[in-house]
Scaffold this active site. Structure first.
Site, PDB file in Angstrom:
ATOM      1  N   GLU A 483       0.783  -1.156  -0.014  1.00  0.00           N
ATOM      2  CA  GLU A 483       0.026  -0.016  -0.118  1.00  0.00           C
ATOM      3  C   GLU A 483       0.712   1.216   0.077  1.00  0.00           C
ATOM      4  OE1 GLU A 483      -2.590  -0.812   3.363  1.00  0.00           O
ATOM      5  OE2 GLU A 483      -4.014  -1.813   1.983  1.00  0.00           O
ATOM      6  N   GLU A 549      -6.610  -6.790  -2.120  1.00  0.00           N
ATOM      7  CA  GLU A 549      -7.059  -7.334  -0.732  1.00  0.00           C
ATOM      8  C   GLU A 549      -8.527  -7.311  -0.520  1.00  0.00           C
ATOM      9  OE1 GLU A 549      -5.069  -5.352   2.447  1.00  0.00           O
ATOM     10  OE2 GLU A 549      -2.983  -5.738   1.803  1.00  0.00           O
TER      11      GLU A 549
END
Length: 890
Positions: A483, A549
């Site tokens: 991320e 995710e």
């Protein structure tokens, strides 16, 4: 290869002198340890073979300080109950408390002639000084969890052959404050190490931050030239199919040759693959390392490596050797080479990348992987079991999350074996490395964005880890971090220099939810949602086009829970009601035992209630499995139904836990699968028939490369008494790599299921009535309740067993005609004495339902143990009383 050429090949090999006494062996037992506070002598003194070590404790190497303490019963099992709170945390004790000396005595005679002896440390966390027989081997302190160490110990070996290695290991600095944030206060990320050890939302802090000699220690013996870091690239041009003759592939090999001696050494470097030998004459200057590129090899009609579900995982044994004078083997490195090529293309419709292998696009069905064991207790057997579970889920990719590590070669060996592609993150996370404002963090975003402290160490560690794992065919994608990208200078070094020079074959993603992977025009972070969802959400709500995710719940059943919870904590959560507009964001919807909260339970909220509020822990565990199965089947079915239209892939957060967490897992820490695994296995079938709960369409999906024709689609409905209502029977076909909507059945579902709900059986059959795809749904009544299941009559299937081979059983469940459906049966292999499950066991399917007049056969694969009595088979279902059945012979 002709017989004549093969004979010449054998004669050539026969003329090569073998490397006398060449060997590699691990120093993996007989270590002792002591806290630095109890050691009063220097490393030079301590490492003298004659220095007495009275009172030192046995040590675990590979391992950590905490695993050594656990072995010596100085701390309780931190994975059980609240035991982790009883172990002192390094943030409070100070680093010296977990700074330890590790000492190993070993036998190795001095080398003769041009022989060389090398010491390899594959991973030390975090800093260390290394001594051998009174000599310090590293001139400067070693830093970095991921940077390998290699020392030529030839000059330092004792004449007697009795040697002592002594290593003092210092913890990371800083160790981070485990204040409950993701990565604690974030300062653990100042190191080049694993960030999860300061705690995350799925784990509590590892108290020693995994300080220790955590990976293998190896002695290697060579002659004058040491072969290092061979690199094999396989080029597979064009679009290939798994079957039939293949156009040639090209093999390119480079290697490093190290000469530690005072004289130049001339010889031949060569590699063998597929019965062919490629050679290159070379002279390696004294006291230098030289990189050599060998001539390319054209491999005719290659046996290709494919991901699971698409073709075989062919591997070629290969070796790279240096022959002194062209005759005597100085050193060699062996590998298993998978001939394949990874590509990627941008899908302009989904606005995300497509992954291709050997020219064929693959719809990615993946799982996020943290680490095999949070305390770094890695074994080849455990890796094999875990990756096999992922193969059994019909997944084709594992993403190794960036808060952990570049996985070990043994992990990649298992991925090669089982056909799992790998997306490998490097050691960054948006939480610790400054993507967001976070009041739990010690330092501001601008400071955290510059982590780690030592950029050069990070870059050097990346280069080293690239060399460690780059030859594995399963490795498909590199990712800069979780991320978030690394800092600019690190990113530039990785993207512009290291990856092109040291690999040059794989797709690099700057960070896990980067727009270059999956363009985010929906807002938010580009991943999620997390937690339990209505089934219809997975089908009807469009999310990110290559979702790195997305996940749900994952609690095991009662037997799983009692492995790490005390009886007093075996209390099911109780639903308190939904959040209201006036509720605060953290207002709980469930009343949960505090130990469950400590083990990071994710709530099932109202989703168990349609089955009836759980009466006790066993009832909770069973109903949780119904929800687990439905959640993960729907997740992958929903994504697959929109392949190439909305999505190019989905990676579940997450498929496993490296400790006893109560969230996101297809099997528990002890390798006991729950219904998540089998729901996902069903929903991820390569060729699959499924039911869309949003519009009641029966839909097919074909992940393969061939048109599937002449299949019979058979749809039947069953009521709670087992009465069958045929819905349709029609011949169908579907194109490669596509989904296809066939027919709506909404009117029938409403009519049959209004009062009590219903069962829906979907099958694809061939013309011999062999089932190709089988999918069985339980649907609620008009109010969304499973009222029929609550009052369902008992079924008594006949259970028979047959031993197929050593460690392999077949269990058949047969349900009499006229009976109700024998619903949701868990098959298990148990110890007849303890009545506990034998683990791990691999089931061809589980949580199976058997139609009236039908049967289901489940294959069980396990490793028999001489210390366990002959196991028995347990079968228990929603409306099936538990049976224990002896294992019959062949």
């Amino acid at each position: 290869m002709t017989r004549f050429r093969y004979l010449l090949f054998l004669l050539a090999l026969a003329s090569i002198s073998p490397l006398a006494a060449q060997q590699r062996y691990e120093l993996n037992s007989g270590w002792v340890a002591q806290p630095i506070s109890k050691v009063t002598v220097t490393g030079a003194q301590l490492s003298q073979p004659g220095y007495a070590l009275g009172g030192w404790q046995p040590a675990v190497v590979p391992g950590t300080v905490l695993t050594t303490q656990l072995t010596n019963k100085q701390v309780p099992d931190p994975f059980f109950g609240m035991n982790n709170e009883r172990i002192p945390d390094i943030y409070k004790t100070g680093r010296d408390y977990y700074t330890y000396w590790f000492v190993k005595d070993f036998q190795e005679a001095p080398a003769t002639g041009d022989g060389q002896v090398w010491l390899h440390l594959r991973g030390v966390n975090y800093s260390c000084e290394v001594y051998l027989n009174g000599q310090k081997l590293n001139k400067k302190t070693h830093h970095g969890m991921f940077l390998r160490q290699a020392y030529n110990i030839t000059p330092y070996l004792a004449k007697s052959g009795r040697n002592r290695l002594a290593v003092v290991v210092y913890p990371p600095d800083p160790v981070g404050n485990p204040n409950g944030g993701q990565g604690g206060d974030g300062t653990i990320a100042r190191n080049v190490s694993t960030q999860y050890t300061a705690g995350w939302d799925w784990i509590r802090p590892i108290r020693d931050r995994n300080t220790g000699i955590w990976d293998k220690v190896t002695i290697e013996k060579t002659r004058a030239i040491n072969v290092k870091n061979p690199h094999v690239i396989t080029r597979v041009p064009g679009v290939r199919l798994p079957k039939g003759p293949q156009a040639p592939a090209t093999i390119q090999v480079t290697t490093e040759l190290e000469n530690p001696t005072a004289k130049p050494v001339a010889g031949v470097v060569q590699y063998t693959l597929g019965g062919q030998v490629v050679k290159q004459a070379v002279t390696v200057p004294a006291r230098s390392t030289k990189q050599v590129s060998l001539p390319a090899l054209t491999l005719q009609n290659p046996k290709l490596w494919w991901p699971s579900g698409y073709g075989p995982q062919n591997l070629y044994p290969s070796k790279v050797q240096f022959l002194t004078g062209g005759k005597t083997v100085s050193d060699e490195e062996t590998m298993q080479v998978g001939v394949r090529e990874i590509q990627h293309h941008w899908n302009s419709k989904t606005e995300s990348m497509q992954v291709l292998v050997n020219g064929q696009k693959l719809f990615i069905k993946g799982g996020n992987w943290i680490i095999s064991d949070a305390m770094l207790r890695f074994t080849k057997a455990r890796y094999d079991a875990e990756i096999r579970f992922h193969r059994d889920m019909n997944l084709n990719l594992i993403r190794v999350w960036g808060g952990a590590l570049v996985e070990r070669p043994e992990f990649y060996e298992a991925c090669d074996k089982y056909g799992m592609l790998v997306m490998q993150d490097f050691w960054m996370s948006g939480d610790a490395n400054g993507r967001w404002v976070d009041p739990m963090k010690l330092e501001d975003q601008y400071t955290r964005r510059k982590y780690p402290n030592d950029h050069r160490l990070f870059v050097n560690s990346v280069a080293d880890q690239l060399k460690l794992v780059r030859n594995y065919p399963s490795l498909a994608i590199w990712c800069g971090g979780n991320e978030i990208t690394p800092p600019k200078d690190i990113l530039a070094a990785m993207q512009d220099t290291l990856l092109p020079r040291l690999d040059g074959t794989r797709w690099f993603i700057p960070f896990s939810n980067s727009d270059s992977m999956s363009y985010n025009n929906l807002g938010g972070n580009g991943d999620g949602p997390y937690g339990i969802q209505p089934i219809s959400t997975f089908w009807g709500h469009r999310t990110f086009p290559f979702n790195s995710e997305v996940g749900s719940v994952g609690v095991g059943d009662a037997e799983s829970l009692e492995r790490f919870l005390l009886p007093a904590n075996m209390v099911p959560p109780r639903y308190l009601g939904p959040r209201t507009a006036s509720s605060k964001g953290d207002t709980p919807t469930e009343q949960v035992d505090s130990v469950w909260t400590y083990h990071t339970y994710i709530g099932y909220e109202q989703y168990l209630l349609p089955y009836g509020a759980p009466k006790d822990i066993r009832d909770f565990g069973l109903k949780a499995q119904l929800v687990n199965y439905d959640q993960y089947r729907a997740l992958m079915e929903g994504f697959s139904s929109h392949m190439w239209d909305w999505y190019t892939g989905s990676i579940i957060w997450k498929t496993q836990n490296p400790w006893t967490a109560l969230r996101g897992q297809m099997y528990d820490y002890y390798l006991d699968p729950n219904a998540c695994l089998y729901g996902l296995r069903t929903g991820s079938e390569p060729l699959h028939v499924m039911y869309n709960p949003v519009d009641s369409m029966v839909t097919l999906v074909n992940n393969g490369f061939e048109v599937k024709r002449d299949m019979m689609l058979v749809v039947d409905a069953y009521d709670m008494a087992g009465k069958k209502t045929p819905v349709t029977q029609v011949i169908v076909e579907i194109n490669p790599s596509s989904s296809k909507r066939y027919l709506p059945i909404n009117g029938l579902v409403r009519k049959l299921g209004q009062q009590q709900g219903m069962f829906l059986s979907l099958q694809l059959q061939d013309f011999d009535k062999k089932v190709i795809s089988n999918n069985f749904y339980w649907l609620p009544d008009a109010k969304g309740e499973y009222s029929g299941l609550k009052g369902m009559g008992k079924a008594s299937p006949r259970v028979t067993t047959r031993q197929v081979a050593a460690g392999k059983l077949e269990v058949t469940l047969s349900n009499p005609a006229g009976a109700p459906v024998a619903f949701f049966n868990r098959v298990a292999l148990v110890n007849p004495t303890t009545q506990k499950r034998i683990l791990p066991v691999f089931y061809s399917d589980n949580y199976v339902s058997v139609l009236p007049g039908g049967s289901q056969t489940v294959t069980l694969d396990y490793t028999p143990s001489p210390n366990v009595p002959t196991p028995v088979v347990s079968v228990e279902g929603w409306n099936v009383t538990k049976q224990l059945v002896p294992v019959a012979g062949k």
